[in-house]
Design an enzyme around this catalytic site. Structure first.
Site, PDB file in Angstrom:
ATOM      1  N   SER A   1       3.487 -79.404  95.287  1.00  0.00           N
ATOM      2  CA  SER A   1       3.291 -80.688  94.619  1.00  0.00           C
ATOM      3  C   SER A   1       2.473 -81.664  95.461  1.00  0.00           C
ATOM      4  CB  SER A   1       4.649 -81.317  94.302  1.00  0.00           C
ATOM      5  OG  SER A   1       5.444 -80.418  93.567  1.00  0.00           O
TER       6      SER A   1
HETATM    7  N1  SAH Z   1       8.679 -78.054  95.008  1.00  0.00           N
HETATM    8  C1  SAH Z   1       7.694 -77.011  95.006  1.00  0.00           C
HETATM    9  C2  SAH Z   1       7.017 -76.992  93.652  1.00  0.00           C
HETATM   10  C3  SAH Z   1       6.662 -75.610  93.282  1.00  0.00           C
HETATM   11  S1  SAH Z   1       6.019 -75.451  91.642  1.00  0.00           S
HETATM   12  C4  SAH Z   1       6.668 -77.266  96.090  1.00  0.00           C
HETATM   13  O1  SAH Z   1       6.369 -78.434  96.384  1.00  0.00           O
HETATM   14  O2  SAH Z   1       6.124 -76.298  96.621  1.00  0.00           O
HETATM   15  C5  SAH Z   1       7.471 -75.123  90.730  1.00  0.00           C
HETATM   16  C6  SAH Z   1       8.250 -73.886  91.113  1.00  0.00           C
HETATM   17  O3  SAH Z   1       9.283 -73.731  90.128  1.00  0.00           O
HETATM   18  C7  SAH Z   1       7.464 -72.583  91.087  1.00  0.00           C
HETATM   19  O4  SAH Z   1       7.595 -71.941  92.331  1.00  0.00           O
HETATM   20  C8  SAH Z   1       8.102 -71.778  89.976  1.00  0.00           C
HETATM   21  O5  SAH Z   1       8.119 -70.382  90.204  1.00  0.00           O
HETATM   22  C9  SAH Z   1       9.500 -72.354  89.936  1.00  0.00           C
HETATM   23  N2  SAH Z   1      10.237 -72.168  88.694  1.00  0.00           N
HETATM   24  C10 SAH Z   1       9.785 -72.267  87.418  1.00  0.00           C
HETATM   25  N3  SAH Z   1      10.775 -72.020  86.550  1.00  0.00           N
HETATM   26  C11 SAH Z   1      11.898 -71.754  87.282  1.00  0.00           C
HETATM   27  C12 SAH Z   1      13.236 -71.408  86.954  1.00  0.00           C
HETATM   28  N4  SAH Z   1      13.659 -71.282  85.702  1.00  0.00           N
HETATM   29  N5  SAH Z   1      14.099 -71.199  87.976  1.00  0.00           N
HETATM   30  C13 SAH Z   1      13.707 -71.312  89.256  1.00  0.00           C
HETATM   31  N6  SAH Z   1      12.450 -71.634  89.635  1.00  0.00           N
HETATM   32  C14 SAH Z   1      11.552 -71.850  88.657  1.00  0.00           C
END
Ligand code: SAH
Length: 214
Positions: free
Chosen positions: A58
Protein backbone atom coordinates in the site's frame (compact mmCIF):
# COMPACT_ATOMS: atom_id res chain seq x y z
CA UNK A 1 19.12 7.74 8.49
CA UNK A 2 18.06 7.71 4.85
CA UNK A 3 17.04 11.28 3.95
CA UNK A 4 14.27 9.83 1.78
CA UNK A 5 12.55 8.62 4.97
CA UNK A 6 12.61 12.13 6.43
CA UNK A 7 11.23 13.52 3.16
CA UNK A 8 8.42 10.98 3.19
CA UNK A 9 7.52 11.67 6.83
CA UNK A 10 7.40 15.41 6.12
CA UNK A 11 5.11 14.75 3.19
CA UNK A 12 2.79 12.62 5.33
CA UNK A 13 2.62 15.41 7.91
CA UNK A 14 1.74 17.87 5.17
CA UNK A 15 -0.98 15.52 3.99
CA UNK A 16 -2.54 15.70 7.45
CA UNK A 17 -1.09 12.77 9.40
CA UNK A 18 -0.77 14.32 12.86
CA UNK A 19 -0.31 11.28 15.10
CA UNK A 20 3.37 11.34 16.06
CA UNK A 21 3.25 7.74 17.28
CA UNK A 22 2.18 6.60 13.81
CA UNK A 23 4.90 8.70 12.15
CA UNK A 24 7.52 7.36 14.58
CA UNK A 25 6.43 3.78 13.91
CA UNK A 26 6.77 4.35 10.17
CA UNK A 27 10.18 5.88 10.69
CA UNK A 28 11.24 2.66 12.41
CA UNK A 29 10.03 0.28 9.69
CA UNK A 30 12.36 0.29 6.65
CA UNK A 31 9.98 0.05 3.67
CA UNK A 32 12.90 -0.86 1.42
CA UNK A 33 12.93 -4.29 3.09
CA UNK A 34 9.36 -4.94 1.93
CA UNK A 35 9.63 -4.05 -1.75
CA UNK A 36 11.07 -6.05 -4.65
CA UNK A 37 14.61 -5.34 -5.79
CA UNK A 38 13.53 -3.59 -9.01
CA UNK A 39 11.49 -1.05 -7.02
CA UNK A 40 14.13 -0.27 -4.41
CA UNK A 41 14.70 3.22 -5.74
CA UNK A 42 11.02 3.94 -5.22
CA UNK A 43 10.85 2.41 -1.72
CA UNK A 44 10.28 5.82 -0.09
CA UNK A 45 8.10 7.32 -2.78
CA UNK A 46 4.58 7.97 -1.56
CA UNK A 47 3.06 5.43 -3.94
CA UNK A 48 1.78 1.85 -3.88
CA UNK A 49 4.16 -0.63 -5.53
CA UNK A 50 3.59 -4.05 -7.08
CA UNK A 51 4.60 -7.13 -5.06
CA UNK A 52 4.21 -10.71 -6.34
CA UNK A 53 0.94 -12.53 -7.11
CA UNK A 54 -0.53 -9.37 -8.67
CA UNK A 55 -0.81 -7.72 -5.23
CA UNK A 56 0.51 -4.37 -4.00
CA UNK A 57 2.27 -2.86 -1.00
CA UNK A 58 0.00 0.00 0.00
CA UNK A 59 0.86 3.66 -0.43
CA UNK A 60 2.61 5.05 2.68
CA UNK A 61 -0.05 7.76 3.03
CA UNK A 62 -2.80 5.14 3.08
CA UNK A 63 -0.86 3.01 5.61
CA UNK A 64 -0.41 6.07 7.84
CA UNK A 65 -4.02 7.17 7.41
CA UNK A 66 -5.57 3.80 8.17
CA UNK A 67 -3.23 3.19 11.10
CA UNK A 68 -4.09 6.58 12.56
CA UNK A 69 -7.81 5.90 12.06
CA UNK A 70 -7.51 2.75 14.20
CA UNK A 71 -6.57 4.75 17.34
CA UNK A 72 -4.20 2.05 18.61
CA UNK A 73 -2.63 1.71 22.01
CA UNK A 74 0.15 -0.65 22.98
CA UNK A 75 -2.25 -2.86 24.95
CA UNK A 76 -4.34 -3.83 21.98
CA UNK A 77 -4.90 -7.11 20.20
CA UNK A 78 -5.18 -6.47 16.47
CA UNK A 79 -6.39 -8.56 13.53
CA UNK A 80 -5.08 -7.70 10.06
CA UNK A 81 -6.60 -9.17 6.91
CA UNK A 82 -4.22 -9.22 3.90
CA UNK A 83 -0.61 -9.53 5.10
CA UNK A 84 0.79 -8.92 1.60
CA UNK A 85 4.35 -7.66 1.93
CA UNK A 86 4.10 -7.47 5.72
CA UNK A 87 4.85 -3.74 5.78
CA UNK A 88 1.55 -2.65 7.32
CA UNK A 89 1.82 -5.61 9.71
CA UNK A 90 5.19 -4.31 10.94
CA UNK A 91 3.77 -0.81 11.50
CA UNK A 92 0.83 -2.26 13.47
CA UNK A 93 3.19 -4.45 15.51
CA UNK A 94 5.15 -1.39 16.63
CA UNK A 95 1.96 0.19 18.00
CA UNK A 96 0.07 -2.69 19.60
CA UNK A 97 0.44 -5.65 21.93
CA UNK A 98 -0.04 -8.38 19.34
CA UNK A 99 -0.99 -8.59 15.69
CA UNK A 100 -2.77 -11.58 14.16
CA UNK A 101 -2.46 -11.41 10.38
CA UNK A 102 -4.10 -13.56 7.69
CA UNK A 103 -3.01 -13.93 4.06
CA UNK A 104 -4.44 -16.21 1.34
CA UNK A 105 -1.12 -16.64 -0.58
CA UNK A 106 1.37 -18.92 1.15
CA UNK A 107 4.33 -17.42 -0.76
CA UNK A 108 3.49 -13.87 0.36
CA UNK A 109 3.04 -15.03 3.94
CA UNK A 110 6.40 -16.84 3.97
CA UNK A 111 8.23 -13.79 2.62
CA UNK A 112 6.47 -11.48 5.08
CA UNK A 113 7.36 -13.76 8.01
CA UNK A 114 11.01 -13.73 6.97
CA UNK A 115 11.09 -9.93 6.87
CA UNK A 116 9.39 -9.58 10.24
CA UNK A 117 11.92 -11.99 11.73
CA UNK A 118 14.80 -10.03 10.25
CA UNK A 119 13.44 -6.90 11.91
CA UNK A 120 13.10 -8.84 15.19
CA UNK A 121 9.39 -8.15 15.35
CA UNK A 122 8.12 -10.94 17.58
CA UNK A 123 4.57 -9.89 18.46
CA UNK A 124 3.02 -11.06 15.18
CA UNK A 125 1.15 -14.33 14.62
CA UNK A 126 0.50 -15.30 11.01
CA UNK A 127 -1.97 -17.62 9.36
CA UNK A 128 -2.65 -18.87 5.85
CA UNK A 129 -6.38 -18.60 5.39
CA UNK A 130 -9.45 -16.80 4.19
CA UNK A 131 -9.57 -13.50 6.01
CA UNK A 132 -13.29 -13.19 5.39
CA UNK A 133 -13.70 -15.75 8.14
CA UNK A 134 -11.55 -13.84 10.61
CA UNK A 135 -9.74 -15.75 13.36
CA UNK A 136 -12.47 -17.13 15.56
CA UNK A 137 -10.14 -18.84 18.11
CA UNK A 138 -8.52 -15.48 18.89
CA UNK A 139 -11.62 -13.24 18.83
CA UNK A 140 -12.61 -10.74 20.09
CA UNK A 141 -10.14 -8.18 18.76
CA UNK A 142 -9.73 -4.58 19.96
CA UNK A 143 -8.97 -3.52 16.41
CA UNK A 144 -9.34 -5.00 12.93
CA UNK A 145 -7.63 -3.65 9.81
CA UNK A 146 -8.62 -4.94 6.39
CA UNK A 147 -6.14 -4.14 3.61
CA UNK A 148 -8.10 -5.54 0.66
CA UNK A 149 -11.40 -4.17 -0.62
CA UNK A 150 -14.63 -5.79 0.51
CA UNK A 151 -17.77 -5.70 -1.68
CA UNK A 152 -20.07 -5.12 1.24
CA UNK A 153 -19.86 -4.39 4.95
CA UNK A 154 -17.75 -7.22 6.44
CA UNK A 155 -20.29 -8.34 9.05
CA UNK A 156 -18.45 -11.59 9.80
CA UNK A 157 -15.44 -9.56 10.92
CA UNK A 158 -17.52 -7.03 12.86
CA UNK A 159 -18.81 -10.03 14.85
CA UNK A 160 -15.20 -10.66 15.97
CA UNK A 161 -14.71 -7.09 17.13
CA UNK A 162 -14.75 -6.22 20.84
CA UNK A 163 -18.26 -5.00 21.76
CA UNK A 164 -16.71 -2.34 24.01
CA UNK A 165 -15.55 0.29 21.55
CA UNK A 166 -13.87 -2.09 19.12
CA UNK A 167 -12.83 -0.39 15.87
CA UNK A 168 -12.51 -1.86 12.39
CA UNK A 169 -11.05 0.09 9.46
CA UNK A 170 -11.72 -1.37 6.01
CA UNK A 171 -11.93 -0.31 2.36
CA UNK A 172 -15.46 -1.09 1.15
CA UNK A 173 -16.64 -0.89 -2.47
CA UNK A 174 -18.46 2.18 -3.77
CA UNK A 175 -18.52 0.75 -7.32
CA UNK A 176 -16.40 -1.76 -9.27
CA UNK A 177 -13.15 0.22 -9.10
CA UNK A 178 -13.49 2.63 -6.21
CA UNK A 179 -13.75 2.14 -2.49
CA UNK A 180 -14.02 4.24 0.62
CA UNK A 181 -12.15 3.54 3.82
CA UNK A 182 -14.85 3.06 6.43
CA UNK A 183 -14.34 3.12 10.19
CA UNK A 184 -16.78 0.92 12.13
CA UNK A 185 -17.03 1.45 15.87
CA UNK A 186 -18.85 -1.19 17.88
CA UNK A 187 -20.71 -0.63 21.15
CA UNK A 188 -22.64 -3.79 21.92
CA UNK A 189 -24.89 -4.38 18.92
CA UNK A 190 -24.63 -0.76 17.82
CA UNK A 191 -22.27 -0.21 14.86
CA UNK A 192 -21.33 3.37 14.04
CA UNK A 193 -20.04 3.96 10.49
CA UNK A 194 -17.78 6.79 9.33
CA UNK A 195 -16.82 7.22 5.69
CA UNK A 196 -13.24 8.49 5.72
CA UNK A 197 -11.25 8.39 2.48
CA UNK A 198 -11.59 7.30 -1.16
CA UNK A 199 -9.01 4.61 -2.01
CA UNK A 200 -8.15 1.85 -4.49
CA UNK A 201 -7.21 -1.51 -3.05
CA UNK A 202 -6.92 -4.96 -4.59
CA UNK A 203 -10.07 -7.01 -3.90
CA UNK A 204 -10.72 -9.16 -0.86
CA UNK A 205 -11.10 -12.58 -2.51
CA UNK A 206 -12.71 -15.76 -1.18
CA UNK A 207 -10.76 -18.82 -0.05
CA UNK A 208 -7.06 -19.69 0.05
CA UNK A 209 -5.20 -18.99 -3.22
CA UNK A 210 -3.94 -21.79 -5.43
CA UNK A 211 -0.32 -21.23 -6.36
CA UNK A 212 1.76 -22.92 -9.02
CA UNK A 213 4.62 -24.92 -7.52
CA UNK A 214 7.92 -23.06 -7.77
N1 SAH B 1 -1.02 -4.56 3.78
C1 SAH B 1 -0.45 -5.11 2.59
C2 SAH B 1 -1.43 -4.93 1.46
C3 SAH B 1 -1.34 -6.07 0.53
S1 SAH B 1 -2.56 -6.05 -0.75
C4 SAH B 1 0.85 -4.40 2.27
O1 SAH B 1 0.98 -3.20 2.54
O2 SAH B 1 1.74 -5.04 1.70
C5 SAH B 1 -3.84 -6.99 -0.02
C6 SAH B 1 -3.51 -8.41 0.36
O3 SAH B 1 -4.74 -9.02 0.77
C7 SAH B 1 -2.97 -9.28 -0.76
O4 SAH B 1 -1.75 -9.85 -0.35
C8 SAH B 1 -4.03 -10.34 -0.96
O5 SAH B 1 -3.53 -11.61 -1.34
C9 SAH B 1 -4.70 -10.38 0.40
N2 SAH B 1 -6.05 -10.92 0.43
C10 SAH B 1 -7.07 -10.71 -0.44
N3 SAH B 1 -8.16 -11.39 -0.06
C11 SAH B 1 -7.84 -12.04 1.10
C12 SAH B 1 -8.55 -12.92 1.97
N4 SAH B 1 -9.81 -13.27 1.76
N5 SAH B 1 -7.89 -13.40 3.05
C13 SAH B 1 -6.61 -13.06 3.29
N6 SAH B 1 -5.88 -12.24 2.50
C14 SAH B 1 -6.49 -11.74 1.41
Amino acid sequence: MDTRVIQLLMELRKQGIGDTRVLAAMERVPREQFVAEQFLKHAYDNIALPITQGQTISQPYVVAYMTEALKLTDRMKVLEIGTGSGYQTAVLARLSRRVYTIERYRSLLTTAEKRLNELKITNVVTKLGDGNKGWIEQAPFDRILVTAAADTRPDGLIAQLSPNGGIMVAPVAVNTTEQDVIRYTREGDDIREERLLPVRFVPLLPGIAREAAT
